[in-house]
Scaffold this active site. Structure first.
Site, PDB file in Angstrom:
ATOM      1  N   GLU A  12       7.085  10.673   0.136  1.00  0.00           N
ATOM      2  CA  GLU A  12       6.232   9.991   1.119  1.00  0.00           C
ATOM      3  C   GLU A  12       6.948   8.759   1.682  1.00  0.00           C
ATOM      4  OE1 GLU A  12       2.307   9.007  -0.249  1.00  0.00           O
ATOM      5  OE2 GLU A  12       1.755  11.092  -0.588  1.00  0.00           O
ATOM      6  N   HIS A  49      10.112   3.577  -2.860  1.00  0.00           N
ATOM      7  CA  HIS A  49      10.592   3.744  -1.483  1.00  0.00           C
ATOM      8  C   HIS A  49      11.974   3.130  -1.309  1.00  0.00           C
ATOM      9  CE1 HIS A  49       6.696   5.309  -0.870  1.00  0.00           C
ATOM     10  NE2 HIS A  49       6.081   4.152  -0.842  1.00  0.00           N
TER      11      HIS A  49
HETATM   12  C1  LIG Z   1       2.468   2.732  -2.535  1.00  0.00           C
HETATM   13  S1  LIG Z   1       2.038   2.303  -4.149  1.00  0.00           S
HETATM   14  C2  LIG Z   1       1.404   3.796  -4.798  1.00  0.00           C
HETATM   15  C3  LIG Z   1       0.107   4.214  -4.188  1.00  0.00           C
HETATM   16  C4  LIG Z   1      -0.533   5.431  -4.837  1.00  0.00           C
HETATM   17  N1  LIG Z   1       0.371   6.540  -4.896  1.00  0.00           N
HETATM   18  C5  LIG Z   1      -1.757   5.859  -4.057  1.00  0.00           C
HETATM   19  O1  LIG Z   1      -1.633   6.667  -3.119  1.00  0.00           O
HETATM   20  O2  LIG Z   1      -2.850   5.370  -4.377  1.00  0.00           O
HETATM   21  C6  LIG Z   1       3.592   2.102  -4.903  1.00  0.00           C
HETATM   22  C7  LIG Z   1       3.563   1.893  -6.410  1.00  0.00           C
HETATM   23  O3  LIG Z   1       4.890   2.143  -6.898  1.00  0.00           O
HETATM   24  C8  LIG Z   1       5.156   1.285  -7.968  1.00  0.00           C
HETATM   25  N2  LIG Z   1       6.621   1.177  -8.111  1.00  0.00           N
HETATM   26  C9  LIG Z   1       7.505   0.417  -7.420  1.00  0.00           C
HETATM   27  N3  LIG Z   1       8.762   0.625  -7.852  1.00  0.00           N
HETATM   28  C10 LIG Z   1       8.664   1.552  -8.850  1.00  0.00           C
HETATM   29  C11 LIG Z   1       9.604   2.194  -9.684  1.00  0.00           C
HETATM   30  N4  LIG Z   1      10.912   1.934  -9.612  1.00  0.00           N
HETATM   31  N5  LIG Z   1       9.154   3.086 -10.596  1.00  0.00           N
HETATM   32  C12 LIG Z   1       7.828   3.365 -10.715  1.00  0.00           C
HETATM   33  N6  LIG Z   1       6.890   2.782  -9.933  1.00  0.00           N
HETATM   34  C13 LIG Z   1       7.298   1.896  -9.019  1.00  0.00           C
HETATM   35  C14 LIG Z   1       4.456  -0.019  -7.619  1.00  0.00           C
HETATM   36  O4  LIG Z   1       4.166  -0.754  -8.797  1.00  0.00           O
HETATM   37  C15 LIG Z   1       3.213   0.485  -6.888  1.00  0.00           C
HETATM   38  O5  LIG Z   1       2.104   0.539  -7.760  1.00  0.00           O
END
Ligand SMILES: C[S@@+](CC[C@H](N)C(=O)[O-])C[C@H]1O[C@@H](n2cnc3c(N)ncnc32)[C@H](O)[C@@H]1O
Length: 292
Positions: free
Chosen positions: A148, A122
């Site tokens: 999202e 995000h």
């Molecule tokens: C909102 S959660 C995802 C929730 C999941 N999509 C669900 O609906 O169950 C955000 C995830 O993005 C990961 N994240 C944060 N920065 C990231 C990046 N630069 N690249 C990949 N993943 C990342 C975090 O580790 C976290 O697990």
């Protein structure tokens, strides 16, 4: 809860796989939109990629909702055990801003994706890197790309988030022809999609983001890829070059790394809490029902 054909409904799967109070749970308005876009394709052999895995709930939801689909998840954090060695689910560890990681996800899927969902950092510029790389190269013509939670652009806790301010245009003032609003971060990324949408109509030249339809709903954007090819996509700059060249001076590479790590840690703490608190909460609810 099953639909008229006896298949599990999307809402039921969400309720089943996300723990109560899970803050990563997809909003019911998102679920309604996903349902209307995907319901007719449930039995197709789709390839779906989700950036951001967290507890793995969404990957399990997609796997069960789309019984012939191949599901791939990318996350910075370690994979949650519940998605390991699961039928049709694959995991790639790394950053959504890293072209090599995105390339590996496409390899693992065995072909271009039909649906790509970005629910990861995000952070505007990482969101944009994934979009720029994946949309032209690894999304089928007619495919769906979803961003999202772009409203995080109005959360100051995010490195490129700023407090929401009502834009200062005043339509009552004669001659007010400049329409100011947010230019950067997640909101800026979504707004920038208007240009490729009308580029060919306006200039006769094809954009490399060949968009046929852009649907912006509260906090979520659905970007449909045109059946007509766009022009070849430029190479994604090396992450370091991008960092050096971008104009959002406050976003240092170091700050972003710390933020990525912070989100990963927060998600992992939430997973632990969920595991511990889930049964306690269910007992408490049972007690409440028994009392009355
Ligand atoms: C909102 S959660 C995802 C929730 C999941 N999509 C669900 O609906 O169950 C955000 C995830 O993005 C990961 N994240 C944060 N920065 C990231 C990046 N630069 N690249 C990949 N993943 C990342 C975090 O580790 C976290 O697990």
């Amino acid at each position: 809860m099953a639909d008229s054909l006896g298949e599990p409904s999307l809402d039921a799967l969400v309720a089943h796989y996300y723990a109560l109070g899970d803050f990563t749970r997809k909003a019911s308005s998102y679920i309604a939109s996903y349902r209307s876009l995907l319901e007719g394709k449930r039995n197709e052999s789709l390839r779906l990629l989700e950036l951001g895995v967290s507890s793995g709930a969404s990957l399990l939801v997609w796997r069960d909702y789309l019984p012939r689909a191949t599901i791939v998840g990318i996350d910075l954090a370690d994979p949650p055990p519940r998605i390991l060695r699961q039928d049709r689910i694959h995991f790639v560890q790394g950053s959504q801003g890293d072209a090599a990681v995105l390339e590996r996800a496409a390899e693992v899927a065995g072909g271009p994706f039909d649906v790509i969902i970005d629910d990861a950092s995000h952070i505007g510029y990482l969101t944009k890197r994934s979009l720029q790389y994946l949309f032209p190269r690894h999304l089928v013509p007619g495919g769906l790309y979803v961003i999202e939670d772009f409203g995080t652009g109005f959360l100051p806790a995010y490195p490129d988030g700023t407090t929401f301010e009502e834009p200062d245009w005043n339509d009552a003032v004669e001659g007010s022809t400049i329409f100011r609003s947010s230019q950067h971060g997640m909101v800026g990324v979504v707004k920038q999609l208007v240009e490729p949408l009308v580029q060919e109509l306006s200039t006769g030249t094809k954009p490399y983001l060949a968009i046929s339809r852009l649907t912006i709903e509260t906090n979520i954007a659905f970007i449909e890829k045109s059946m007509q090819p766009g022009r070849p996509a430029p190479m994604l700059p090396e992450k370091a070059d991008w960092d050096a060249g971008r104009d959002a001076g406050a976003l240092t590479e170091d700050l972003l790394r710390r933020h990525e790590a912070r989100i990963g840690r927060l998600e992992q703490q939430m997973n632990t809490l969920r595991t511990v608190l889930g049964p306690v909460r269910r007992l408490w609810q049972l007690g409440r029902r028994l009392r009355g």
